[in-house]
Design an enzyme around this catalytic site. Structure first.
Site, PDB file in Angstrom:
ATOM      1  N   CYS A   1      -7.070   5.063  -5.174  1.00 55.22           N
ATOM      2  CA  CYS A   1      -5.747   5.025  -5.792  1.00 55.22           C
ATOM      3  C   CYS A   1      -4.663   4.545  -4.839  1.00 55.22           C
ATOM      4  CB  CYS A   1      -5.389   6.410  -6.323  1.00 55.22           C
ATOM      5  SG  CYS A   1      -6.653   7.096  -7.430  1.00 55.22           S
TER       6      CYS A   1
ATOM      7  N   HIS B   1       1.935   7.358  -7.094  1.00 60.74           N
ATOM      8  CA  HIS B   1       0.695   7.204  -7.853  1.00 60.74           C
ATOM      9  C   HIS B   1       0.721   8.157  -9.040  1.00 60.74           C
ATOM     10  CE1 HIS B   1      -3.384   7.287  -9.130  1.00 60.74           C
ATOM     11  NE2 HIS B   1      -3.705   8.377  -8.485  1.00 60.74           N
TER      12      HIS B   1
ATOM     13  N   ASN C   1      -4.074   8.116 -15.698  1.00 56.93           N
ATOM     14  CA  ASN C   1      -4.232   7.771 -14.287  1.00 56.93           C
ATOM     15  C   ASN C   1      -5.123   6.532 -14.193  1.00 56.93           C
ATOM     16  OD1 ASN C   1      -5.143   7.558 -11.628  1.00 56.93           O
ATOM     17  ND2 ASN C   1      -5.395   9.743 -11.335  1.00 56.93           N
TER      18      ASN C   1
END
Length: 354
Positions: free
Chosen positions: A120, A259, A290
């Protein structure tokens, strides 16, 4: 021997993005994890997430996002010197996805292209590399893409990640600037928590499995409590250092783009950093989910496209994920945003307070 020609600074010229075209509400998933819509909202802030259709591949998403960013910048694809693709869901060890995407985009055979797997944090890793390349004279235009189709790696009954993840791709075109548009990158990793996020097992398990042994498809898992505790202790220091290295204070930050891991994490970090009360906070997690390496560029693209943030504003962005890898930098938001892909967000109900 001569050294590379140097330029003053770099900036993000444009961003583009695409999301999976299937809107998946919480109610579609709760049966498999014996849960409820309210539990998912309270735990993560997610109301819906985006999944791509089976026939849509991660390289398709990457191409769409990259093309959107290039077209928004108004340059010819052949002017792109380097293509960096950050992804954890490319199914081939070699060749990398980036050369294929570069070819599809028409950048030309002289374009350098490589993949970056920092989970990520991959997009922010790529922005740091693009900034260094341009300032050193190694490149003039660098296309950084975060692309994921993580729905291929989800076990529907898993209560740690199956209801969190989404599919999509975000891209940024980085180029030279007379004034700094990208601050110093602060990055690193904490291998002590290497096993906190990752696949259930290695692909080698298929190779060495006994003939009569059924080896399941590797799927994503995480130790949620350990990751959450780490984000609340390690990430504030990372973010504050990125701000300080850019010569700024937390009150100078106008837009906060972390993030999109979990709305609880986003809100907790906002409170810990001492940002201004009116700072604009990206909350793309609510109806996109996500999307790992794609989450920061997608959240940025959305803020600009919907007019919630403005070009030139000062933004703090950072990514963190499996490894545990992390990276942060302060940037000025780009002037140009691409036309939204077919999976653009749709309005959803407000999430339950977390």
């Amino acid at each position: 021997m001569r050294s590379a020609t140097t330029t003053t600074a770099s900036r993000i010229i444009s961003v583009g993005g695409v999301r999976g075209d299937l809107v998946v509400p919480n109610d579609d998933l709760v049966g498999s994890i014996d849960s409820s819509d309210e539990w998912i909202r309270r735990r993560t802030g997610i109301v819906t997430r985006r999944h791509a259709r089976k026939e849509v591949l991660v390289e398709d998403l990457a191409e769409q996002a990259g093309r959107s960013a290039i077209e928004a910048a108004g340059i010819d694809p052949e002017q792109v010197d380097v293509v960096i693709v950050a992804s954890i869901s490319w199914m081939q060890t070699t060749p990398a996805m980036a050369p294929l995407v570069a070819h599809r985009l028409g950048t030309g055979p002289g374009t350098a292209a490589f993949d970056a797997n920092a989970a990520c944090a991959g997009y922010c890793y790529g922005i740091g590399q693009a900034d260094a390349m341009i300032r050193s004279g190694l490149a003039r235009h660098v296309l950084v893409i975060g692309a994921e189709k993580i729905s291929d790696f989800i076990e529907p009954t898993d209560r740690t990640m199956s209801f969190i993840m989404g599919d999509g791709s975000g891209a940024a075109l980085v180029g030279p600037s007379d004034t700094p548009g990208i601050g110093p990158t602060v990055w690193g990793s904490d291998g002590r928590l290497n096993g906190a996020i990752g696949l259930t097992h290695s692909w080698l398990d298929f190779k060495y499995a006994a003939d009569d042994e059924r080896v399941p498809w590797p799927t994503a898992r995480q130790d949620g409590p350990s990751v959450y505790r780490w984000t609340q202790t390690a990430l504030p220091e990372l973010a504050l250092k990125a701000i300080a290295d850019a010569g700024l204070t937390p009150k100078d930050i106008e837009v906060f783009v972390p993030h999109q891991a979990n709305l609880r994490i986003v809100e907790g970090l906002h409170d810990r950093l001492g940002l201004a009360d009116d700072v604009i906070v990206a909350r793309d997690i609510v109806d996109t989910g996500n999307t790992s390496s794609a989450s920061v560029p997608l959240a940025t693209e959305r803020l600009l496209r919907e007019g919630l943030a403005q070009p030139g504003q000062i933004a703090l962005q950072f990514g963190f994920g499996a490894g545990l890898a992390y990276a942060a930098q302060v940037v000025r938001l780009p002037e140009h945003v691409g036309v939204a892909g077919p999976g653009a967000p749709v309005p959803v109900a407000e999430p339950v307070a977390v």
